[in-house]
Design a protein around this motif. Sequence first.
Motif, PDB file in Angstrom:
ATOM      1  N   ALA A 129     -24.997  38.639  94.490  1.00  0.00           N
ATOM      2  CA  ALA A 129     -23.662  38.480  93.910  1.00  0.00           C
ATOM      3  C   ALA A 129     -22.598  38.798  94.950  1.00  0.00           C
ATOM      4  O   ALA A 129     -21.588  38.107  95.057  1.00  0.00           O
ATOM      5  N   ARG A 130     -22.825  39.849  95.739  1.00  0.00           N
ATOM      6  CA  ARG A 130     -21.858  40.216  96.773  1.00  0.00           C
ATOM      7  C   ARG A 130     -21.726  39.103  97.811  1.00  0.00           C
ATOM      8  O   ARG A 130     -20.628  38.752  98.232  1.00  0.00           O
ATOM      9  N   GLU A 131     -22.882  38.540  98.221  1.00  0.00           N
ATOM     10  CA  GLU A 131     -22.822  37.531  99.269  1.00  0.00           C
ATOM     11  C   GLU A 131     -22.175  36.241  98.770  1.00  0.00           C
ATOM     12  O   GLU A 131     -21.404  35.596  99.483  1.00  0.00           O
ATOM     13  N   VAL A 132     -22.459  35.897  97.524  1.00  0.00           N
ATOM     14  CA  VAL A 132     -21.807  34.723  96.939  1.00  0.00           C
ATOM     15  C   VAL A 132     -20.298  34.959  96.859  1.00  0.00           C
ATOM     16  O   VAL A 132     -19.497  34.069  97.154  1.00  0.00           O
ATOM     17  N   GLY A 133     -19.920  36.192  96.530  1.00  0.00           N
ATOM     18  CA  GLY A 133     -18.506  36.545  96.494  1.00  0.00           C
ATOM     19  C   GLY A 133     -17.860  36.406  97.868  1.00  0.00           C
ATOM     20  O   GLY A 133     -16.726  35.928  97.991  1.00  0.00           O
ATOM     21  N   GLU A 134     -18.585  36.810  98.918  1.00  0.00           N
ATOM     22  CA  GLU A 134     -18.044  36.670 100.274  1.00  0.00           C
ATOM     23  C   GLU A 134     -17.874  35.203 100.653  1.00  0.00           C
ATOM     24  O   GLU A 134     -16.889  34.828 101.291  1.00  0.00           O
ATOM     25  N   LEU A 135     -18.870  34.388 100.273  1.00  0.00           N
ATOM     26  CA  LEU A 135     -18.757  32.958 100.577  1.00  0.00           C
ATOM     27  C   LEU A 135     -17.510  32.381  99.934  1.00  0.00           C
ATOM     28  O   LEU A 135     -16.787  31.580 100.522  1.00  0.00           O
ATOM     29  N   GLU A 136     -17.258  32.808  98.710  1.00  0.00           N
ATOM     30  CA  GLU A 136     -16.073  32.307  98.028  1.00  0.00           C
ATOM     31  C   GLU A 136     -14.813  32.798  98.727  1.00  0.00           C
ATOM     32  O   GLU A 136     -13.885  32.027  98.991  1.00  0.00           O
ATOM     33  N   ALA A 137     -14.781  34.090  99.067  1.00  0.00           N
ATOM     34  CA  ALA A 137     -13.596  34.661  99.703  1.00  0.00           C
ATOM     35  C   ALA A 137     -13.310  33.966 101.039  1.00  0.00           C
ATOM     36  O   ALA A 137     -12.159  33.682 101.366  1.00  0.00           O
ATOM     37  N   GLN A 138     -14.361  33.694 101.808  1.00  0.00           N
ATOM     38  CA  GLN A 138     -14.167  33.022 103.100  1.00  0.00           C
ATOM     39  C   GLN A 138     -13.576  31.636 102.909  1.00  0.00           C
ATOM     40  O   GLN A 138     -12.674  31.222 103.629  1.00  0.00           O
ATOM     41  N   ALA A 139     -14.103  30.917 101.924  1.00  0.00           N
ATOM     42  CA  ALA A 139     -13.570  29.576 101.664  1.00  0.00           C
ATOM     43  C   ALA A 139     -12.110  29.661 101.232  1.00  0.00           C
ATOM     44  O   ALA A 139     -11.281  28.855 101.626  1.00  0.00           O
ATOM     45  N   ARG A 140     -11.800  30.687 100.425  1.00  0.00           N
ATOM     46  CA  ARG A 140     -10.425  30.847  99.934  1.00  0.00           C
ATOM     47  C   ARG A 140      -9.449  31.127 101.064  1.00  0.00           C
ATOM     48  O   ARG A 140      -8.271  30.812 100.961  1.00  0.00           O
ATOM     49  N   THR A 141      -9.920  31.766 102.150  1.00  0.00           N
ATOM     50  CA  THR A 141      -9.004  32.017 103.258  1.00  0.00           C
ATOM     51  C   THR A 141      -8.538  30.697 103.854  1.00  0.00           C
ATOM     52  O   THR A 141      -7.520  30.641 104.520  1.00  0.00           O
ATOM     53  N   ILE A 142      -9.287  29.633 103.641  1.00  0.00           N
ATOM     54  CA  ILE A 142      -8.933  28.334 104.216  1.00  0.00           C
ATOM     55  C   ILE A 142      -8.228  27.432 103.215  1.00  0.00           C
ATOM     56  O   ILE A 142      -7.185  26.862 103.497  1.00  0.00           O
ATOM     57  N   VAL A 143      -8.796  27.315 102.024  1.00  0.00           N
ATOM     58  CA  VAL A 143      -8.173  26.389 101.069  1.00  0.00           C
ATOM     59  C   VAL A 143      -7.072  27.060 100.266  1.00  0.00           C
ATOM     60  O   VAL A 143      -6.353  26.404  99.523  1.00  0.00           O
ATOM     61  N   GLY A 144      -6.946  28.372 100.412  1.00  0.00           N
ATOM     62  CA  GLY A 144      -5.915  29.066  99.653  1.00  0.00           C
ATOM     63  C   GLY A 144      -6.402  29.373  98.259  1.00  0.00           C
ATOM     64  O   GLY A 144      -7.485  28.956  97.851  1.00  0.00           O
ATOM     65  N   ASP A 145      -5.613  30.114  97.551  1.00  0.00           N
ATOM     66  CA  ASP A 145      -6.014  30.547  96.231  1.00  0.00           C
ATOM     67  C   ASP A 145      -4.889  30.213  95.274  1.00  0.00           C
ATOM     68  O   ASP A 145      -4.074  31.048  94.940  1.00  0.00           O
ATOM     69  N   PRO A 146      -4.815  28.958  94.877  1.00  0.00           N
ATOM     70  CA  PRO A 146      -3.664  28.575  94.058  1.00  0.00           C
ATOM     71  C   PRO A 146      -3.641  29.350  92.755  1.00  0.00           C
ATOM     72  O   PRO A 146      -4.592  29.314  92.002  1.00  0.00           O
ATOM     73  N   ALA A 147      -2.569  30.065  92.538  1.00  0.00           N
ATOM     74  CA  ALA A 147      -2.423  30.764  91.257  1.00  0.00           C
ATOM     75  C   ALA A 147      -2.161  29.712  90.194  1.00  0.00           C
ATOM     76  O   ALA A 147      -1.472  28.732  90.453  1.00  0.00           O
ATOM     77  N   PRO A 148      -2.750  29.879  88.998  1.00  0.00           N
ATOM     78  CA  PRO A 148      -2.510  28.895  87.945  1.00  0.00           C
ATOM     79  C   PRO A 148      -1.028  28.826  87.612  1.00  0.00           C
ATOM     80  O   PRO A 148      -0.369  29.860  87.536  1.00  0.00           O
ATOM     81  N   ARG A 149      -0.506  27.634  87.446  1.00  0.00           N
ATOM     82  CA  ARG A 149       0.926  27.467  87.177  1.00  0.00           C
ATOM     83  C   ARG A 149       1.208  27.511  85.689  1.00  0.00           C
ATOM     84  O   ARG A 149       0.510  26.889  84.908  1.00  0.00           O
ATOM     85  N   PRO A 150       2.257  28.235  85.306  1.00  0.00           N
ATOM     86  CA  PRO A 150       2.615  28.235  83.894  1.00  0.00           C
ATOM     87  C   PRO A 150       3.082  26.844  83.459  1.00  0.00           C
ATOM     88  O   PRO A 150       3.748  26.146  84.220  1.00  0.00           O
ATOM     89  N   GLN A 151       2.687  26.464  82.265  1.00  0.00           N
ATOM     90  CA  GLN A 151       3.166  25.183  81.707  1.00  0.00           C
ATOM     91  C   GLN A 151       4.348  25.479  80.800  1.00  0.00           C
ATOM     92  O   GLN A 151       4.279  26.375  79.961  1.00  0.00           O
ATOM     93  N   ARG A 152       5.408  24.727  80.952  1.00  0.00           N
ATOM     94  CA  ARG A 152       6.565  24.912  80.075  1.00  0.00           C
ATOM     95  C   ARG A 152       6.297  24.163  78.775  1.00  0.00           C
ATOM     96  O   ARG A 152       6.014  22.962  78.780  1.00  0.00           O
ATOM     97  N   LEU A 153       6.317  24.884  77.670  1.00  0.00           N
ATOM     98  CA  LEU A 153       5.965  24.267  76.396  1.00  0.00           C
ATOM     99  C   LEU A 153       7.177  23.871  75.589  1.00  0.00           C
ATOM    100  O   LEU A 153       7.108  23.061  74.693  1.00  0.00           O
ATOM    101  N   GLY A 154       8.304  24.485  75.909  1.00  0.00           N
ATOM    102  CA  GLY A 154       9.495  24.176  75.141  1.00  0.00           C
ATOM    103  C   GLY A 154      10.328  25.437  74.995  1.00  0.00           C
ATOM    104  O   GLY A 154      10.167  26.384  75.757  1.00  0.00           O
ATOM    105  N   THR A 155      11.200  25.438  74.004  1.00  0.00           N
ATOM    106  CA  THR A 155      12.042  26.616  73.790  1.00  0.00           C
ATOM    107  C   THR A 155      11.672  27.280  72.475  1.00  0.00           C
ATOM    108  O   THR A 155      11.214  26.623  71.535  1.00  0.00           O
ATOM    109  N   CYS A 156      11.868  28.570  72.454  1.00  0.00           N
ATOM    110  CA  CYS A 156      11.471  29.402  71.320  1.00  0.00           C
ATOM    111  C   CYS A 156      12.184  28.943  70.043  1.00  0.00           C
ATOM    112  O   CYS A 156      13.402  28.754  70.038  1.00  0.00           O
ATOM    113  N   VAL A 157      11.413  28.765  68.967  1.00  0.00           N
ATOM    114  CA  VAL A 157      12.014  28.274  67.722  1.00  0.00           C
ATOM    115  C   VAL A 157      12.164  29.381  66.686  1.00  0.00           C
ATOM    116  O   VAL A 157      12.531  29.131  65.538  1.00  0.00           O
ATOM    117  N   ALA A 158      11.871  30.619  67.096  1.00  0.00           N
ATOM    118  CA  ALA A 158      12.005  31.720  66.142  1.00  0.00           C
ATOM    119  C   ALA A 158      13.479  31.962  65.821  1.00  0.00           C
ATOM    120  O   ALA A 158      14.342  31.833  66.677  1.00  0.00           O
TER     121      ALA A 158
END
Length: 206
Positions: A129-158
């Motif tokens: 598990a640790r080594e698989v985690g390192e493989l992922e981390a190494q790849a992320r140093t290159i492709v970046g780690d895009p944070a998920p973007r919030p989707q705008r759903l609209g305006t509050c109707v309360a």
Amino acid sequence: MTVCELCGEETRSRYLCERHTVQLAKRLDDLPTLYAEVGECLVPRRSGPAEFVSTAPAGPRSPLDEDVLDTVNMARAAEVLQLWRVDVQRERWPQHTPPPPAALDANCRWLAMELEWIVDHYPGAGDMAREVGELEAQARTIVGDPAPRPQRLGTCVAADSDGVICGAVISRLPGQSRVTCRWCGYSYESEQDWLLLLHFQPREAA
Ligand SMILES: [Zn+2]
Ligand SMILES: [Zn+2]
């Protein structure tokens, strides 16, 4: 063996806790795509004939440390997982001949399919598990780690007690099922809430 090798949480005699088992499964699932992206991000070191090198367009040198190409690539990731696959198979089916070298996606799939057994019976589960985690981390140093973007759903109707509609922007992260309006504190969580939100959106001016 009663605690997770990664976090020390109690596991009822498994080598990894539920959270780290799920994390490992997800990483095995993601690695092939991630390394395909790495391949697209990095242009390999030129190793062709000399004339090819000399006719290469002059320009600023790549800022990349080229050594990274030797350590972070699909072939190496495949090799690392191959070693784990061979070892797991040897533990589980000592009488079988070792598997022939396979591609990264095939090795990831195989290990993912054996994951339950690995977590229950394979003493190397934590290291894997640790080594698989390192493989992922190494790849992320290159492709970046895009944070998920919030989707705008609209305006509050309360509406408040005077019947005034809040109107603050409501957005959520992909997969998020509950959002509290930061302005009025109304909590959108049921299917009904979301439908009301969509239904009462002011029409865009055409
Ligand atoms: Zn854990
Ligand atoms: Zn609101």
